[in-house]
Design an enzyme around this catalytic site. Structure first.
Site, PDB file in Angstrom:
ATOM      1  N   GLU A   1      47.200  35.027  41.803  1.00 16.52           N
ATOM      2  CA  GLU A   1      45.888  34.825  42.726  1.00 16.52           C
ATOM      3  C   GLU A   1      44.616  34.714  41.614  1.00 16.52           C
ATOM      4  O   GLU A   1      43.964  35.623  41.306  1.00 16.52           O
ATOM      5  CB  GLU A   1      45.863  36.094  43.649  1.00 16.52           C
ATOM      6  CG  GLU A   1      46.914  36.161  44.659  1.00 16.52           C
ATOM      7  CD  GLU A   1      46.513  36.827  45.886  1.00 16.52           C
ATOM      8  OE1 GLU A   1      46.388  36.637  46.908  1.00 16.52           O
ATOM      9  OE2 GLU A   1      45.777  38.138  45.747  1.00 16.52           O
TER      10      GLU A   1
ATOM     11  N   SER B   1      42.713  31.097  49.076  1.00 16.26           N
ATOM     12  CA  SER B   1      42.181  30.183  50.001  1.00 16.26           C
ATOM     13  C   SER B   1      43.235  29.182  50.290  1.00 16.26           C
ATOM     14  O   SER B   1      42.929  28.079  50.698  1.00 16.26           O
ATOM     15  CB  SER B   1      40.962  29.349  49.574  1.00 16.26           C
ATOM     16  OG  SER B   1      39.917  30.325  49.220  1.00 16.26           O
TER      17      SER B   1
ATOM     18  N   GLU C   1      40.887  42.721  44.121  1.00 19.61           N
ATOM     19  CA  GLU C   1      40.292  43.811  44.878  1.00 19.61           C
ATOM     20  C   GLU C   1      40.509  45.298  44.627  1.00 19.61           C
ATOM     21  O   GLU C   1      39.298  46.110  44.313  1.00 19.61           O
ATOM     22  CB  GLU C   1      40.096  43.598  46.337  1.00 19.61           C
ATOM     23  CG  GLU C   1      39.446  42.403  46.961  1.00 19.61           C
ATOM     24  CD  GLU C   1      39.967  41.664  48.110  1.00 19.61           C
ATOM     25  OE1 GLU C   1      40.584  42.557  49.089  1.00 19.61           O
ATOM     26  OE2 GLU C   1      39.898  40.450  48.138  1.00 19.61           O
TER      27      GLU C   1
ATOM     28  N   HIS D   1      46.234  43.963  43.727  1.00 16.67           N
ATOM     29  CA  HIS D   1      45.402  42.851  44.172  1.00 16.67           C
ATOM     30  C   HIS D   1      43.948  42.768  43.328  1.00 16.67           C
ATOM     31  O   HIS D   1      43.611  44.159  43.172  1.00 16.67           O
ATOM     32  CB  HIS D   1      45.012  43.065  45.783  1.00 16.67           C
ATOM     33  CG  HIS D   1      44.384  41.889  46.588  1.00 16.67           C
ATOM     34  ND1 HIS D   1      42.989  41.667  46.269  1.00 16.67           N
ATOM     35  CD2 HIS D   1      44.923  40.906  47.117  1.00 16.67           C
ATOM     36  CE1 HIS D   1      42.830  40.565  46.832  1.00 16.67           C
ATOM     37  NE2 HIS D   1      43.871  40.166  47.361  1.00 16.67           N
TER      38      HIS D   1
ATOM     39  N   ASN E   1      47.549  38.925  54.012  1.00 17.17           N
ATOM     40  CA  ASN E   1      47.076  40.138  53.548  1.00 17.17           C
ATOM     41  C   ASN E   1      45.955  40.387  54.522  1.00 17.17           C
ATOM     42  O   ASN E   1      44.887  39.678  54.347  1.00 17.17           O
ATOM     43  CB  ASN E   1      46.790  39.980  52.200  1.00 17.17           C
ATOM     44  CG  ASN E   1      45.854  41.113  51.852  1.00 17.17           C
ATOM     45  OD1 ASN E   1      45.918  42.284  52.333  1.00 17.17           O
ATOM     46  ND2 ASN E   1      45.191  40.823  50.477  1.00 17.17           N
ATOM     47  N   TRP E   2      45.945  41.041  55.486  1.00 15.39           N
ATOM     48  CA  TRP E   2      44.813  41.412  56.343  1.00 15.39           C
ATOM     49  C   TRP E   2      43.667  41.968  55.772  1.00 15.39           C
ATOM     50  O   TRP E   2      42.625  42.158  56.421  1.00 15.39           O
ATOM     51  CB  TRP E   2      45.420  42.239  57.610  1.00 15.39           C
ATOM     52  CG  TRP E   2      46.418  41.309  58.420  1.00 15.39           C
ATOM     53  CD1 TRP E   2      47.111  40.179  58.159  1.00 15.39           C
ATOM     54  CD2 TRP E   2      46.855  41.671  59.609  1.00 15.39           C
ATOM     55  NE1 TRP E   2      48.084  39.904  59.110  1.00 15.39           N
ATOM     56  CE2 TRP E   2      47.885  40.789  60.127  1.00 15.39           C
ATOM     57  CE3 TRP E   2      46.883  42.849  60.393  1.00 15.39           C
ATOM     58  CZ2 TRP E   2      48.610  41.212  61.098  1.00 15.39           C
ATOM     59  CZ3 TRP E   2      47.482  43.066  61.692  1.00 15.39           C
ATOM     60  CH2 TRP E   2      48.458  42.241  62.115  1.00 15.39           C
ATOM     61  N   LYS E   3      43.673  42.705  54.737  1.00 14.40           N
ATOM     62  CA  LYS E   3      42.816  43.529  54.063  1.00 14.40           C
ATOM     63  C   LYS E   3      42.232  44.587  55.028  1.00 14.40           C
ATOM     64  O   LYS E   3      43.046  45.019  56.006  1.00 14.40           O
ATOM     65  CB  LYS E   3      41.574  42.473  53.528  1.00 14.40           C
ATOM     66  CG  LYS E   3      42.147  41.252  52.903  1.00 14.40           C
ATOM     67  CD  LYS E   3      41.027  40.554  51.755  1.00 14.40           C
ATOM     68  CE  LYS E   3      41.605  39.310  51.358  1.00 14.40           C
ATOM     69  NZ  LYS E   3      40.951  38.840  50.579  1.00 14.40           N
TER      70      LYS E   3
ATOM     71  N   GLY F   1      39.188  34.065  48.950  1.00 15.89           N
ATOM     72  CA  GLY F   1      37.994  34.220  49.664  1.00 15.89           C
ATOM     73  C   GLY F   1      37.105  33.259  49.611  1.00 15.89           C
ATOM     74  O   GLY F   1      35.718  33.600  50.179  1.00 15.89           O
TER      75      GLY F   1
ATOM     76  N   GLY G   1      45.010  35.123  52.606  1.00 16.02           N
ATOM     77  CA  GLY G   1      43.983  36.307  53.267  1.00 16.02           C
ATOM     78  C   GLY G   1      43.397  35.807  54.505  1.00 16.02           C
ATOM     79  O   GLY G   1      44.033  36.127  55.823  1.00 16.02           O
ATOM     80  N   GLY G   2      42.145  35.138  54.456  1.00  8.76           N
ATOM     81  CA  GLY G   2      41.557  34.807  55.730  1.00  8.76           C
ATOM     82  C   GLY G   2      42.416  34.006  56.925  1.00  8.76           C
ATOM     83  O   GLY G   2      42.269  34.541  57.905  1.00  8.76           O
TER      84      GLY G   2
HETATM   85  C1  PEP Z   1      44.181  37.565  49.345  1.00  8.19           C
HETATM   86  O1  PEP Z   1      43.534  38.304  49.848  1.00  8.19           O
HETATM   87  O2  PEP Z   1      45.105  37.899  48.859  1.00  8.19           O
HETATM   88  C2  PEP Z   1      43.678  35.990  49.301  1.00  8.19           C
HETATM   89  C3  PEP Z   1      44.256  35.089  48.769  1.00  8.19           C
HETATM   90  O3  PEP Z   1      42.483  35.921  50.477  1.00  8.19           O
HETATM   91  P1  PEP Z   1      42.227  34.419  50.648  1.00  8.19           P
HETATM   92  O4  PEP Z   1      43.520  33.655  51.392  1.00  8.19           O
HETATM   93  O5  PEP Z   1      41.269  34.719  51.935  1.00  8.19           O
HETATM   94  O6  PEP Z   1      41.540  33.765  49.905  1.00  8.19           O
END
Ligand code: PEP
Length: 258
Positions: free
Chosen positions: A174, A220, A104, A102, A9-11, A180, A241-242
């Site tokens: 999640e 994470s 967010e 998500h 997930n590049w956001k 994050g 994500g990251g």
């Molecule tokens: C996400 O964006 O769904 C996520 C899990 O981010 P991260 O891996 O950065 O925690």
């Protein structure tokens, strides 16, 4: 046999050129270090910004193991909704998955259970695969209400589906406190919730169907912890994500399945 998935997930990261570059690096990384699994057993899904979708789908045209996802869609089919993106538009780019709900989106855009149910319906109507996200905030877990909340999230946006429809949905658990933050759920915490989600589905749709649903963990996930998380019996991969923005780390994550 349910499919394993390593999803990124590049956001709201990467420009058009930066996105092309990242995809090229992931393709090259996978060619240099090919996954042990076939595309029948495991998929890589790249959740890019809308502006990148069509180019991304073209870049992975000859990569059967890599699919493209949008990170959101609108809950209405078409019409006067300035600035919104419909499922039909996403489909026209060649993307095959849509991340829905998500945390967010739930938090900053007030997406309700009902709105998410409509997005899931439209995604399925156009033959795309929803990656439906659920998960609790820290205070909910500390209050011991995390199982109840996740159950309500799953029931509230998915349980109107019939068996054929829900069997096409991918779920991503999640925990918000792990997204994050660098704080990952322990493999035992992830396994406990994944088994709970699978049982919740089994209680309504039967064990055979529930055993075939792919349930991803997100929060994470990185190159160092993916293997242990993915080795849990009910953890079928990750929504990342990251670490999905660094090709080297993401390719390591892709290669973290048994
Ligand atoms: C996400 O964006 O769904 C996520 C899990 O981010 P991260 O891996 O950065 O925690």
């Amino acid at each position: 046999m349910r499919k394993k998935i390593a999803a990124g997930n590049w956001k709201m990261n990467t420009t058009f050129d930066g996105g092309k570059q990242l995809i090229s690096e992931i393709i090259a990384g996978m060619a240099a270090n090919p996954p042990e699994q076939t595309s029948e057993e495991m998929l890589v899904v790249l959740g890019t910004p809308f502006i990148t979708l069509k180019k991304a789908a073209n870049l992975v045209k000859n990569q059967p193991q890599i699919k493209i996802a949008a990170q959101n869609c609108y809950s209405e089919e078409k019409g006067a909704y300035t600035g919104e993106i419909s499922v039909e538009m996403i489909k026209s780019t060649g993307a095959e998955f849509i991340i829905i709900g998500h945390s967010e989106r739930r938090e900053y855009f007030n997406e309700s259970f009902e709105m998410l149910a409509k997005k899931v319906d439209l995604t399925l109507k156009y033959g795309l695969t929803p990656i439906f996200c659920c998960g609790e905030k820290l205070e909910t877990r500390e209050a011991g209400a995390h199982f109840d909340l996740v159950k309500r999230q799953v029931e509230g946006s998915l349980f109107h589906l019939n068996a054929e429809e829900i069997s096409k949905v991918v779920i991503a658990y999640e925990p918000v406190w792990a997204i994050g933050t660098g704080v990952t759920a322990s493999p035992a915490q992830a396994q406990e919730m994944h088994a709970f989600i699978r049982k919740t589905i089994a209680d309504k749709y039967g064990k055979v169907l529930a055993d075939n649903i792919t349930i991803l963990y997100g929060g994470s996930v990185g190159a160092k912890n993916a293997e242990e998380l993915f080795s849990q019996p009910d953890v079928d991969g990750g929504l990342v994500g990251g670490a999905s923005l660094k090709a080297e780390d993401f390719v390591t994550i892709i290669n973290s399945f048994d």
